[in-house]
Write a protein that holds these residues in place. Structure first.
Motif, PDB file in Angstrom:
ATOM      1  N   THR A   1      18.672  51.300  13.452  1.00  0.00           N
ATOM      2  CA  THR A   1      17.586  50.610  13.131  1.00  0.00           C
ATOM      3  C   THR A   1      17.230  49.117  13.593  1.00  0.00           C
ATOM      4  OG1 THR A   1      18.113  51.538  10.574  1.00  0.00           O
ATOM      5  CG2 THR A   1      16.562  49.543  10.788  1.00  0.00           C
ATOM      6  N   VAL A   2      18.422  48.743  14.384  1.00  0.00           N
ATOM      7  CA  VAL A   2      18.345  47.321  15.084  1.00  0.00           C
ATOM      8  C   VAL A   2      18.793  47.834  16.457  1.00  0.00           C
ATOM      9  CG1 VAL A   2      19.383  45.140  15.440  1.00  0.00           C
ATOM     10  CG2 VAL A   2      18.775  46.099  13.098  1.00  0.00           C
ATOM     11  N   VAL A   3      18.076  47.306  17.489  1.00  0.00           N
ATOM     12  CA  VAL A   3      18.376  47.569  18.849  1.00  0.00           C
ATOM     13  C   VAL A   3      18.470  46.184  19.696  1.00  0.00           C
ATOM     14  CG1 VAL A   3      17.713  48.852  21.007  1.00  0.00           C
ATOM     15  CG2 VAL A   3      17.180  49.510  18.821  1.00  0.00           C
ATOM     16  N   LEU A   4      19.475  46.101  20.194  1.00  0.00           N
ATOM     17  CA  LEU A   4      19.680  45.025  21.331  1.00  0.00           C
ATOM     18  C   LEU A   4      19.228  45.164  22.620  1.00  0.00           C
ATOM     19  CD1 LEU A   4      21.455  44.022  18.807  1.00  0.00           C
ATOM     20  CD2 LEU A   4      22.806  42.687  20.293  1.00  0.00           C
ATOM     21  N   THR A   5      18.401  44.298  23.392  1.00  0.00           N
ATOM     22  CA  THR A   5      17.951  44.732  24.680  1.00  0.00           C
ATOM     23  C   THR A   5      18.324  43.317  25.632  1.00  0.00           C
ATOM     24  OG1 THR A   5      15.771  43.607  24.369  1.00  0.00           O
ATOM     25  CG2 THR A   5      16.150  45.999  23.582  1.00  0.00           C
ATOM     26  N   GLY A   6      17.909  43.439  27.008  1.00  0.00           N
ATOM     27  CA  GLY A   6      18.242  42.695  27.929  1.00  0.00           C
ATOM     28  C   GLY A   6      17.169  41.576  28.294  1.00  0.00           C
ATOM     29  N   GLU A   7      16.138  41.779  27.459  1.00  0.00           N
ATOM     30  CA  GLU A   7      14.771  40.909  27.768  1.00  0.00           C
ATOM     31  C   GLU A   7      15.240  39.330  27.907  1.00  0.00           C
ATOM     32  OE1 GLU A   7      12.349  44.481  27.094  1.00  0.00           O
ATOM     33  OE2 GLU A   7      14.379  43.568  26.149  1.00  0.00           O
ATOM     34  N   GLY A   8      14.626  38.514  28.790  1.00  0.00           N
ATOM     35  CA  GLY A   8      14.877  37.155  28.820  1.00  0.00           C
ATOM     36  C   GLY A   8      16.127  36.873  30.010  1.00  0.00           C
ATOM     37  N   GLY A   9      16.886  37.757  30.456  1.00  0.00           N
ATOM     38  CA  GLY A   9      17.834  37.269  31.367  1.00  0.00           C
ATOM     39  C   GLY A   9      17.374  36.933  32.835  1.00  0.00           C
ATOM     40  N   ASP A  10      16.327  37.764  33.422  1.00  0.00           N
ATOM     41  CA  ASP A  10      15.754  37.232  34.528  1.00  0.00           C
ATOM     42  C   ASP A  10      15.152  35.926  34.306  1.00  0.00           C
ATOM     43  OD1 ASP A  10      16.600  39.634  36.411  1.00  0.00           O
ATOM     44  OD2 ASP A  10      15.170  40.697  35.019  1.00  0.00           O
ATOM     45  N   GLU A  11      14.443  35.478  33.116  1.00  0.00           N
ATOM     46  CA  GLU A  11      13.626  34.459  33.201  1.00  0.00           C
ATOM     47  C   GLU A  11      14.565  33.254  33.113  1.00  0.00           C
ATOM     48  OE1 GLU A  11      10.961  37.778  32.209  1.00  0.00           O
ATOM     49  OE2 GLU A  11      12.836  37.273  31.419  1.00  0.00           O
ATOM     50  N   LEU A  12      15.624  33.359  32.323  1.00  0.00           N
ATOM     51  CA  LEU A  12      16.489  32.068  32.076  1.00  0.00           C
ATOM     52  C   LEU A  12      17.483  31.943  33.167  1.00  0.00           C
ATOM     53  CD1 LEU A  12      17.277  32.455  28.213  1.00  0.00           C
ATOM     54  CD2 LEU A  12      15.792  30.815  29.311  1.00  0.00           C
ATOM     55  N   PHE A  13      18.043  32.886  33.913  1.00  0.00           N
ATOM     56  CA  PHE A  13      19.102  33.051  34.798  1.00  0.00           C
ATOM     57  C   PHE A  13      18.621  32.985  36.417  1.00  0.00           C
ATOM     58  CE2 PHE A  13      21.572  33.583  30.924  1.00  0.00           C
ATOM     59  CZ  PHE A  13      22.461  32.705  31.041  1.00  0.00           C
ATOM     60  N   GLY A  14      17.263  33.512  36.393  1.00  0.00           N
ATOM     61  CA  GLY A  14      16.716  33.365  37.910  1.00  0.00           C
ATOM     62  C   GLY A  14      16.779  34.625  38.350  1.00  0.00           C
ATOM     63  N   GLY A  15      16.561  35.813  37.820  1.00  0.00           N
ATOM     64  CA  GLY A  15      16.699  37.054  38.388  1.00  0.00           C
ATOM     65  C   GLY A  15      15.735  37.579  39.389  1.00  0.00           C
ATOM     66  N   TYR A  16      14.525  37.218  39.247  1.00  0.00           N
ATOM     67  CA  TYR A  16      13.434  37.828  40.007  1.00  0.00           C
ATOM     68  C   TYR A  16      13.228  37.454  41.373  1.00  0.00           C
ATOM     69  CZ  TYR A  16      11.479  39.004  35.320  1.00  0.00           C
ATOM     70  OH  TYR A  16      11.374  39.612  34.004  1.00  0.00           O
ATOM     71  N   GLY A  17      12.858  38.591  42.275  1.00  0.00           N
ATOM     72  CA  GLY A  17      12.897  38.329  43.651  1.00  0.00           C
ATOM     73  C   GLY A  17      11.788  37.074  44.041  1.00  0.00           C
ATOM     74  N   ARG A  18      10.626  37.108  43.368  1.00  0.00           N
ATOM     75  CA  ARG A  18      10.033  36.096  43.709  1.00  0.00           C
ATOM     76  C   ARG A  18      10.235  34.577  43.395  1.00  0.00           C
ATOM     77  NH1 ARG A  18       8.052  38.680  38.792  1.00  0.00           N
ATOM     78  NH2 ARG A  18       8.245  37.520  36.942  1.00  0.00           N
ATOM     79  N   TYR A  19      11.324  34.541  42.645  1.00  0.00           N
ATOM     80  CA  TYR A  19      12.163  33.242  42.512  1.00  0.00           C
ATOM     81  C   TYR A  19      12.688  32.757  43.631  1.00  0.00           C
ATOM     82  CZ  TYR A  19      11.475  33.717  37.403  1.00  0.00           C
ATOM     83  OH  TYR A  19      11.204  33.904  36.038  1.00  0.00           O
TER      84      TYR A  19
END
Length: 561
Positions: free
Chosen positions: A346-364
């Protein structure tokens, strides 16, 4: 958790509005007349299964909310509320705090939420959490304010009239910008927005930042790794608060591996994890890496497959669920995962937000390079100049941030709430599931966002600190492997039907308002990047603007599959 709807300073009942949102609250619906209006709640029971029904009444006030206030236990203890609480609901302490502090109480909340609070002091508030994890839409009409968790609740109140600028944004970015929605006249509260309703009018809003009191601890690597472990473990612990079964969605990336590692640490029994893989030539399939992590952590791992038949079957269902549209193709596997998890979790934990807060994207990383090495601003590059100007206006960061932090801020203000979190909310709530995002927590943000750039991006690696931590606590995650990115092979499934799709989609009214038939044909026949967004938009518009069923919309836009 749930869907909410209401009419403030109006005579209409909220019952017709909430009846459109029962997929969000399959456990039951309650409607109630309140001072100056009507409020309604469709419940997905998560905490205090017997006593947590809403609207909740306490301390002279009333509240209906969607989401979870994770620190309700700590708030009750800190303010000595144990003797005053009549339920175990996570929303009841809020009413007692409001009675003591007024709207200052909203700053104390740690969670994902959208709520309406009618205080014993006669004031009425609409509030959305600082990251925009949970949605809230508002309409001012005939001296009343209407609000709800999804645009579909306003059918009958609002003409389904397309905002063409928003439609062009959808095709340019895969999501829409600002507080205006794709339906003319309907607005959404911005992340962190706090609005008082006075005599049927929305007052000028105040905002709560996703940063509350940034932590500037010593910057030694060992100290930061230790702090990261403690901060993430604390967030996962409170995000697990639930009286119903919970688990996670596990990809092959390091964000979900981090969440899985901590859930495994905090639970005595194997944690249930679902992974989606693609059965298509050349598709990037994350099942192998996910299985490796699952075995190392002793997870109860379940895999589900996504193939071409799923693509055509799920496309119209996703278009129905996303009444506030995002053309992100990741909605497709997210919907399939929710479909697979329903009945088990009924409840699912996911990883959204890790890239935005810790600098994960290649464009950064590209944003940090000097121009002579190919550096460029970390912003989208659409062909629509006006859309880009609107994006820049919404993404404008405060002064004093590094170039990397400016790029992170822009994503947190735009892409995160209007694409990633909207996708998670709609695709899971369509199946009566609640998605939770431990990275998007005020304490995690206060630790992560102020980190020196070198602990986020170093060389060809983003999320440097998270990788250093993960190599110690879960080396099976292979944290230094090259980031593959997430792709869905939609073009391989669209290409064989491109000519027929061009002919059909070029005739759809909403598409004709923003693209000429010749432009549509050039896109489909020539293999342009708008193939998938145009197909999605055509099906979406037939459902939400013309009233077609999902099946009929697909048939009209794509023919017989």
């Amino acid at each position: 958790m749930c869907g909410i709807a209401g009419v403030l300073h109006g005579s209409a009942s909220a019952r017709p509005m909430i009846e459109t949102l029962t997929h969000r609250g399959p456990n039951g619906v309650r409607t109630e007349q309140v001072r100056g209006g009507s409020v309604a709640h469709a419940r997905l029971s998560i905490i205090d299964l017997e006593g947590g029904w809403q609207p909740l009444h306490a301390a002279g006030g009333t509240v209906i909310g969607n989401g979870e206030i994770y620190n309700y236990v700590e708030l009750a203890a800190e303010f000595g509320l144990a003797g005053e609480l009549s339920t175990g609901s996570d929303f009841e302490p809020l009413l007692h705090l409001y009675a003591r502090e007024g709207p200052a109480a909203f700053q104390r909340l740690r969670g994902m939420y959208a709520f309406c609070l009618i205080g014993g002091d006669g004031r009425t508030w609409l509030v959305r959490d600082p990251f925009g994890i949970k949605p809230l839409y508002v309409l001012e009409q005939d001296g009343a304010v209407y609000f709800a968790s999804e645009p579909r609740a306003f059918v009958g109140l609002l003409d389904a009239d397309l905002d063409e600028d928003r439609a062009r944004e959808l095709l340019a970015f895969n999501y829409t910008l600002t507080g205006e929605t794709i339906f003319k006249g309907l607005k959404r509260l911005a992340p962190g927005e706090i609005v008082e309703v006075v005599e049927g009018t929305l007052q000028a809003p105040t905002h709560r930042s996703f940063l509350s009191s940034p932590v500037r601890c010593a910057t030694g690597e060992e100290n930061l790794i230790s702090r990261l472990d403690a901060v993430l473990e604390d967030s996962v612990r409170v995000h697990q608060r639930s009286d119903v079964p919970y688990g996670l969605f596990l990809s092959g990336g390091i964000d979900s591996a981090a969440i899985a590692t901590l859930m495994s640490r905090l639970n005595a029994r194997p944690v249930t994890a679902f992974t989606c893989g693609f059965d298509a030539p050349g598709a990037r399939d994350e099942r192998g890496q996910a299985e490796q992590v699952a075995r190392a952590l002793n997870l109860d791992w379940r895999e589900t497959r996504f193939d071409e038949a799923d693509f055509w079957r799920i496309l119209p269902q996703v278009a129905w669920a996303l009444d506030d549209p995002t053309a992100d193709y990741a909605t497709l596997p997210t919907y399939k995962l929710a479909e697979a998890a329903k009945g088990t979790l009924t409840v699912v934990l996911t990883g959204e937000g890790g890239d935005e807060l810790f600098g994960g994207y290649g464009r950064y990383r590209k944003a940090l390079r000097p121009a002579w090495l190919g550096g460029r601003p970390a912003e989208p590059r659409p062909g629509d100049a006006q859309a880009l100007d609107r994006w820049r206006a919404q993404a404008r960061p405060p002064a004093g941030l590094t170039r990397l932090q400016q790029a992170q801020w822009a994503d947190i203000a735009t892409w995160l709430p209007n694409d990633l979190l909207l996708k998670l909310d709609r695709c899971l709530m369509a199946h009566g599931l609640e998605g939770r995002t431990p990275f998007l927590d005020p304490r995690v943000a206060d630790f992560a966002f102020p980190l020196p750039d070198r602990f986020k991006v170093r060389g060809r690696y983003g999320k440097w600190l998270v990788r250093k931590w993960l190599e110690r606590v879960c080396p099976a995650a292979d944290p230094w492997a090259r980031k593959q990115g997430f792709t869905v092979p939609v073009d391989a499934w669209i290409a064989p039907r491109a000519a027929d799709l061009a002919e059909r989609i070029g005739k759809v009214e909403a598409v004709r308002r923003v693209r000429t038939p010749d432009a549509v044909r050039a896109t489909f026949v020539g293999g342009g990047s708008e193939r998938w967004p145009l197909l999605f938009f055509a099906v979406w518009s037939l459902i939400h603007l013309e009233g077609a069923s999902p099946e009929d919309a697909l048939r009209q836009a794509a023919g017989t599959i």
